[in-house]
Design a protein around this motif. Structure first.
Motif, PDB file in Angstrom:
ATOM      1  N   ARG A  94      31.422  18.360 -50.926  1.00  0.00           N
ATOM      2  CA  ARG A  94      31.109  17.097 -51.602  1.00  0.00           C
ATOM      3  C   ARG A  94      30.359  16.135 -50.680  1.00  0.00           C
ATOM      4  NH1 ARG A  94      36.520  17.840 -53.527  1.00  0.00           N
ATOM      5  NH2 ARG A  94      37.318  16.272 -52.070  1.00  0.00           N
ATOM      6  N   ASP A  96      27.822  13.813 -49.005  1.00  0.00           N
ATOM      7  CA  ASP A  96      26.650  13.095 -49.486  1.00  0.00           C
ATOM      8  C   ASP A  96      25.446  13.395 -48.586  1.00  0.00           C
ATOM      9  OD1 ASP A  96      24.830  10.518 -49.250  1.00  0.00           O
ATOM     10  OD2 ASP A  96      25.814  10.444 -51.209  1.00  0.00           O
ATOM     11  N   GLN A  99      24.395  10.508 -46.266  1.00  0.00           N
ATOM     12  CA  GLN A  99      25.289  10.327 -45.131  1.00  0.00           C
ATOM     13  C   GLN A  99      25.039  11.390 -44.071  1.00  0.00           C
ATOM     14  OE1 GLN A  99      29.239  10.235 -46.929  1.00  0.00           O
ATOM     15  NE2 GLN A  99      29.281   8.001 -46.733  1.00  0.00           N
TER      16      GLN A  99
END
Length: 235
Positions: A94, A96, A99
């Motif tokens: 998951r 990002d 990021q």
């Protein structure tokens, strides 16, 4: 000497350790000028001379400008500690992508920019020491630390390559793993004492001891291309 990310945490401790030895300390920061000013005041109180240098290390031009400003002030650059870093937590599946990009650009690409800019004056003088603050996660990974661990693992290849390329010019490069410390970067990821079973001594290292070790290593004339784990976890 110059410490990137010197406004707080491990960077501040390293600044103070050099100041206690009477060094002129350049304190780099990106946004937290007030905290950098507190570090600078503590450097002066500890017996050193301090100055602030602002840059976003993700920008090669800003890093070059910072190094020029340092040389304009103090004429020579003997030691650089590449400490500035960023961390995020999130399971890989998951994670990002933005990021991921920010962490890699700060921790790995930012260090690349700092090495390039710092090497130029050191190569001219044929002398200098660069310490890169890495992480145990580079070797062992960490749940929720995909970007951080990957960026720190990349530093291993970067530093070892630079050490080979610049060694004949007497530029020493080493990596330290500073261990767990309750800083803003670590946040809630900091394990409590009951979850330090992988530490042979059952405890995290003292921040002051880590900082003093960085000073000691920076002054070694015959050590380069090495990884120094500063806590009691086997690598």
């Amino acid at each position: 000497m110059l410490v990137t990310g010197g406004s707080r945490g491990i960077g501040r401790a390293i600044c103070l350790a050099f100041a206690q030895e009477g060094w002129r300390v350049g304190i780099h920061y990106r946004e937290r000028r007030e905290e950098a000013e507190l570090t600078c005041a503590a450097v002066v109180s500890s017996g050193g001379e301090g100055a602030l240098f602002q840059a976003d290390i993700r920008s090669a031009e800003q890093v070059r400008t910072m190094i020029r400003a340092f040389l304009d002030r103090w004429d020579r650059l003997d030691v650089v500690v590449c400490n500035a870093g960023q961390a995020v937590s999130g399971l890989l599946i998951r994670h990002d992508p933005e990021q991921w990009r920010q962490v890699i650009e700060t921790n790995l690409t930012g260090t690349f920019h700092c090495l390039q800019a710092a090497a130029a004056p050191m190569l001219r003088r044929r002398d200098g020491s660069i310490i890169v603050v890495g992480s145990y996660a580079a070797d062992c990974g960490g749940t929720g630390q995909a970007a951080y661990a990957a960026s720190k693992a990349g530093l291993l290849g970067l530093v070892r390559t630079a050490a080979r390329e610049w060694g004949r010019s007497n530029i020493r490069l080493n990596i330290v793993y500073p261990g767990w410390h309750q800083t803003e970067l670590v946040g809630s990821a900091m394990p409590d004492a009951a979850h330090l079973d992988d530490h042979l001594l059952g405890r995290s290292p003292r921040l002051e001891e880590v900082a003093r070790t960085v000073v000691h290593l920076a002054l070694r004339q015959d050590v380069s291309g090495q990884i120094w784990n500063l806590d009691s976890r086997p690598v």
